[in-house]
Design an enzyme around this catalytic site. Structure first.
Site, PDB file in Angstrom:
ATOM      1  N   HIS A 125       0.839  -1.208   0.000  1.00  0.00           N
ATOM      2  CA  HIS A 125       0.000   0.000   0.000  1.00  0.00           C
ATOM      3  C   HIS A 125       0.869   1.251   0.000  1.00  0.00           C
ATOM      4  O   HIS A 125       1.126   1.856   1.043  1.00  0.00           O
ATOM      5  CB  HIS A 125      -0.935  -0.048   1.209  1.00  0.00           C
ATOM      6  CG  HIS A 125      -2.162   0.788   1.020  1.00  0.00           C
ATOM      7  ND1 HIS A 125      -3.212   0.398   0.231  1.00  0.00           N
ATOM      8  CD2 HIS A 125      -2.495   2.013   1.499  1.00  0.00           C
ATOM      9  CE1 HIS A 125      -4.144   1.330   0.244  1.00  0.00           C
ATOM     10  NE2 HIS A 125      -3.729   2.327   1.011  1.00  0.00           N
ATOM     11  N   GLU A 158      -1.297   2.423  -5.374  1.00  0.00           N
ATOM     12  CA  GLU A 158      -1.703   3.561  -6.206  1.00  0.00           C
ATOM     13  C   GLU A 158      -0.498   4.441  -6.504  1.00  0.00           C
ATOM     14  O   GLU A 158      -0.183   5.337  -5.717  1.00  0.00           O
ATOM     15  CB  GLU A 158      -2.758   4.425  -5.489  1.00  0.00           C
ATOM     16  CG  GLU A 158      -4.135   3.831  -5.407  1.00  0.00           C
ATOM     17  CD  GLU A 158      -5.124   4.760  -4.670  1.00  0.00           C
ATOM     18  OE1 GLU A 158      -4.691   5.803  -4.126  1.00  0.00           O
ATOM     19  OE2 GLU A 158      -6.313   4.432  -4.646  1.00  0.00           O
ATOM     20  N   TYR A 219     -13.828   6.348  -6.590  1.00  0.00           N
ATOM     21  CA  TYR A 219     -14.610   6.904  -5.482  1.00  0.00           C
ATOM     22  C   TYR A 219     -15.798   7.602  -6.130  1.00  0.00           C
ATOM     23  O   TYR A 219     -15.646   8.633  -6.791  1.00  0.00           O
ATOM     24  CB  TYR A 219     -13.725   7.834  -4.623  1.00  0.00           C
ATOM     25  CG  TYR A 219     -12.793   6.994  -3.772  1.00  0.00           C
ATOM     26  CD1 TYR A 219     -13.113   6.696  -2.447  1.00  0.00           C
ATOM     27  CD2 TYR A 219     -11.658   6.399  -4.324  1.00  0.00           C
ATOM     28  CE1 TYR A 219     -12.301   5.863  -1.680  1.00  0.00           C
ATOM     29  CE2 TYR A 219     -10.849   5.557  -3.564  1.00  0.00           C
ATOM     30  CZ  TYR A 219     -11.180   5.295  -2.243  1.00  0.00           C
ATOM     31  OH  TYR A 219     -10.391   4.447  -1.502  1.00  0.00           O
ATOM     32  N   GLU A 245      -9.974  -1.386  -5.022  1.00  0.00           N
ATOM     33  CA  GLU A 245     -10.361  -0.399  -4.009  1.00  0.00           C
ATOM     34  C   GLU A 245     -11.452   0.481  -4.590  1.00  0.00           C
ATOM     35  O   GLU A 245     -11.343   0.935  -5.736  1.00  0.00           O
ATOM     36  CB  GLU A 245      -9.135   0.455  -3.656  1.00  0.00           C
ATOM     37  CG  GLU A 245      -9.198   1.070  -2.278  1.00  0.00           C
ATOM     38  CD  GLU A 245      -7.993   1.974  -2.009  1.00  0.00           C
ATOM     39  OE1 GLU A 245      -6.863   1.451  -1.891  1.00  0.00           O
ATOM     40  OE2 GLU A 245      -8.189   3.196  -1.932  1.00  0.00           O
ATOM     41  N   ALA A 251     -13.096  11.164  -3.386  1.00  0.00           N
ATOM     42  CA  ALA A 251     -11.747  10.602  -3.472  1.00  0.00           C
ATOM     43  C   ALA A 251     -10.910  10.915  -2.228  1.00  0.00           C
ATOM     44  O   ALA A 251      -9.947  10.212  -1.929  1.00  0.00           O
ATOM     45  CB  ALA A 251     -11.044  11.111  -4.723  1.00  0.00           C
ATOM     46  N   TRP A 279     -13.332  -0.092   0.161  1.00  0.00           N
ATOM     47  CA  TRP A 279     -12.439   0.543   1.133  1.00  0.00           C
ATOM     48  C   TRP A 279     -13.282   1.249   2.190  1.00  0.00           C
ATOM     49  O   TRP A 279     -14.126   2.051   1.788  1.00  0.00           O
ATOM     50  CB  TRP A 279     -11.533   1.531   0.386  1.00  0.00           C
ATOM     51  CG  TRP A 279     -10.595   2.283   1.248  1.00  0.00           C
ATOM     52  CD1 TRP A 279     -10.778   3.523   1.784  1.00  0.00           C
ATOM     53  CD2 TRP A 279      -9.289   1.859   1.673  1.00  0.00           C
ATOM     54  NE1 TRP A 279      -9.681   3.901   2.515  1.00  0.00           N
ATOM     55  CE2 TRP A 279      -8.757   2.890   2.459  1.00  0.00           C
ATOM     56  CE3 TRP A 279      -8.534   0.691   1.468  1.00  0.00           C
ATOM     57  CZ2 TRP A 279      -7.502   2.803   3.053  1.00  0.00           C
ATOM     58  CZ3 TRP A 279      -7.290   0.610   2.053  1.00  0.00           C
ATOM     59  CH2 TRP A 279      -6.778   1.666   2.839  1.00  0.00           C
ATOM     60  N   LYS A 284     -11.941   5.295  11.436  1.00  0.00           N
ATOM     61  CA  LYS A 284     -11.598   6.712  11.400  1.00  0.00           C
ATOM     62  C   LYS A 284     -12.873   7.554  11.283  1.00  0.00           C
ATOM     63  O   LYS A 284     -13.881   7.076  10.751  1.00  0.00           O
ATOM     64  CB  LYS A 284     -10.679   6.963  10.190  1.00  0.00           C
ATOM     65  CG  LYS A 284     -10.058   8.346  10.141  1.00  0.00           C
ATOM     66  CD  LYS A 284      -9.143   8.470   8.920  1.00  0.00           C
ATOM     67  CE  LYS A 284      -8.601   9.893   8.774  1.00  0.00           C
ATOM     68  NZ  LYS A 284      -7.762  10.034   7.577  1.00  0.00           N
ATOM     69  N   ASP A 285     -12.773   8.805  11.726  1.00  0.00           N
ATOM     70  CA  ASP A 285     -13.907   9.712  11.586  1.00  0.00           C
ATOM     71  C   ASP A 285     -13.928  10.274  10.159  1.00  0.00           C
ATOM     72  O   ASP A 285     -13.636  11.446   9.920  1.00  0.00           O
ATOM     73  CB  ASP A 285     -13.789  10.842  12.622  1.00  0.00           C
ATOM     74  CG  ASP A 285     -14.975  11.796  12.525  1.00  0.00           C
ATOM     75  OD1 ASP A 285     -16.012  11.386  11.976  1.00  0.00           O
ATOM     76  OD2 ASP A 285     -14.844  12.948  12.976  1.00  0.00           O
ATOM     77  N   GLU A 286     -14.222   9.410   9.210  1.00  0.00           N
ATOM     78  CA  GLU A 286     -14.366   9.818   7.811  1.00  0.00           C
ATOM     79  C   GLU A 286     -15.360   8.871   7.167  1.00  0.00           C
ATOM     80  O   GLU A 286     -15.554   7.745   7.633  1.00  0.00           O
ATOM     81  CB  GLU A 286     -13.028   9.793   7.067  1.00  0.00           C
ATOM     82  CG  GLU A 286     -12.463   8.402   6.902  1.00  0.00           C
ATOM     83  CD  GLU A 286     -11.159   8.340   6.097  1.00  0.00           C
ATOM     84  OE1 GLU A 286     -10.633   9.381   5.707  1.00  0.00           O
ATOM     85  OE2 GLU A 286     -10.695   7.215   5.881  1.00  0.00           O
TER      86      GLU A 286
END
Ligand code: MG
Length: 322
Positions: A125, A158, A219, A245, A251, A279, A284-286
């Site tokens: 990654h 990526e 995304y 992913e 994105a 993904w 996480k706070d996202e």
């Protein structure tokens, strides 16, 4: 005496039947060694295969989910046929800083996937080029896991601002060290601009190396029909594509879920028999994180422990997985 013999034969037949019933139907038991025919991922009987599953987040950011029980839950409850170990090669405590910890996290997920009978992507990654480190890492992975049909190698998650020529040269070197040890497992190859430049790949694909596919990441909140059209063109030119992913948000990993565009992407992937991995399993706070911070590290996540994207992903996989 005759009756006893008949009973003994019936018992024996029962034992034989029972042991047959114990043959588990898992994605790997059913499909075996995967390969690429034309642009399609196929099983050992040359039938088209579509894998659907989820990626763990960066191992160095969310190591708590890198365990066999979490893999087991993603298989039994989410119905994943593939999971992805995203071994972080940047940010604090990454593979280059702390290889022992990274290898342990990857091993937990790979062993979990082998036990559950699902496919597993070992993902380097990284957004940057670490050719020698990648060659050493994949040599180790091929030696350790190359005999397991479960394993898929993703050699550069990526690439960001590299040219396709640079990515191609790197990829050929890494593919060749894997192939010196493991002649057959699928290898996933990235492309510039976060796996979007499939047009550059189609213009100058890697030659003479079977069982490779090219990754496309999307995304849905940011990438619209233009990316699907670009990939359609690449497929028409003979490029095998694997979505290793994706998410329904922007994105950045944040922003609202674009349910309508996500639905269009899912229909498109299913129509084209493209495998996909969402993904990510992280807290996480996202908005692209699937799990709430108060959820256990070991699965058994009820709906109220999943974030919006986690619920959508779980539901999408469960609906589509045969
Ligand atoms: Mg092999």
């Amino acid at each position: 005496m005759k009756a006893i013999k008949v009973i003994m034969l019936l018992v024996l037949a029962g034992v034989v039947l029972c042991s047959c019933d114990r043959t588990r139907h898992t994605p790997v038991a059913d499909n075996g060694q995967l390969k690429v025919t034309g642009t399609q991922l196929v099983n050992e009987r040359d039938e088209a295969v579509v894998l659907r599953g989820v990626s763990f987040g960066w191992h160095n950011l969310w190591p708590r989910f890198y365990n066999r029980k979490a893999v087991g839950w993603l298989v039994s409850d989410w119905k994943c046929s593939v999971v992805r170990a995203a071994m972080g090669v940047a940010i604090e405590d990454n593979y280059l800083d702390n290889p022992e910890f990274a290898l342990q996290c990857v091993d937990n997920v790979v062993r979990g996937a082998i036990r559950e009978g699902v496919y597993v992507i070992i993902d380097f990654h990284s957004h940057k080029k670490h050719t020698e480190e990648a060659k050493a890492f994949f040599t180790m992975m091929a030696e350790k896991y190359g005999d397991y049909p479960n394993v898929i190698y993703e050699i550069w998650n990526e690439p960001d601002y590299f040219t396709w020529e640079e990515v191609k040269e790197y990829s050929e070197q890494v593919i060749d060290v894997i192939r010196a040890i493991d002649s057959d497992n699928i290898i996933l190859v990235g492309s510039p601009h976060w796996d979007q430049d499939l047009d550059a790949v189609a213009a100058n694909p890697i030659g003479g190396r079977p069982n490779i596919m090219y990754t496309m990441h999307f995304y849905a909140g940011t990438h619209k029909s233009w990316l699907r059209e670009r990939v359609d063109d690449a497929i028409r030119q003979g490029i095998p594509v694997f979505v290793s992913e994706c998410a329904a948000v922007e994105a950045s990993g944040n922003g609202p879920v674009d349910q309508a565009e996500w639905n269009r992407y899912v229909s498109w992937m299913e129509e084209k028999s493209i495998s996909w991995v969402a993904w990510s399993v992280s807290d996480k706070d996202e908005s692209c994180s699937m799990i709430l911070p108060r959820a256990s590290s070991y699965g058994k996540w009820s709906d109220d422990l999943l974030k919006e994207w986690g619920k959508i992903t779980r539901q999408t996989i469960r609906e589509r997985q045969q």
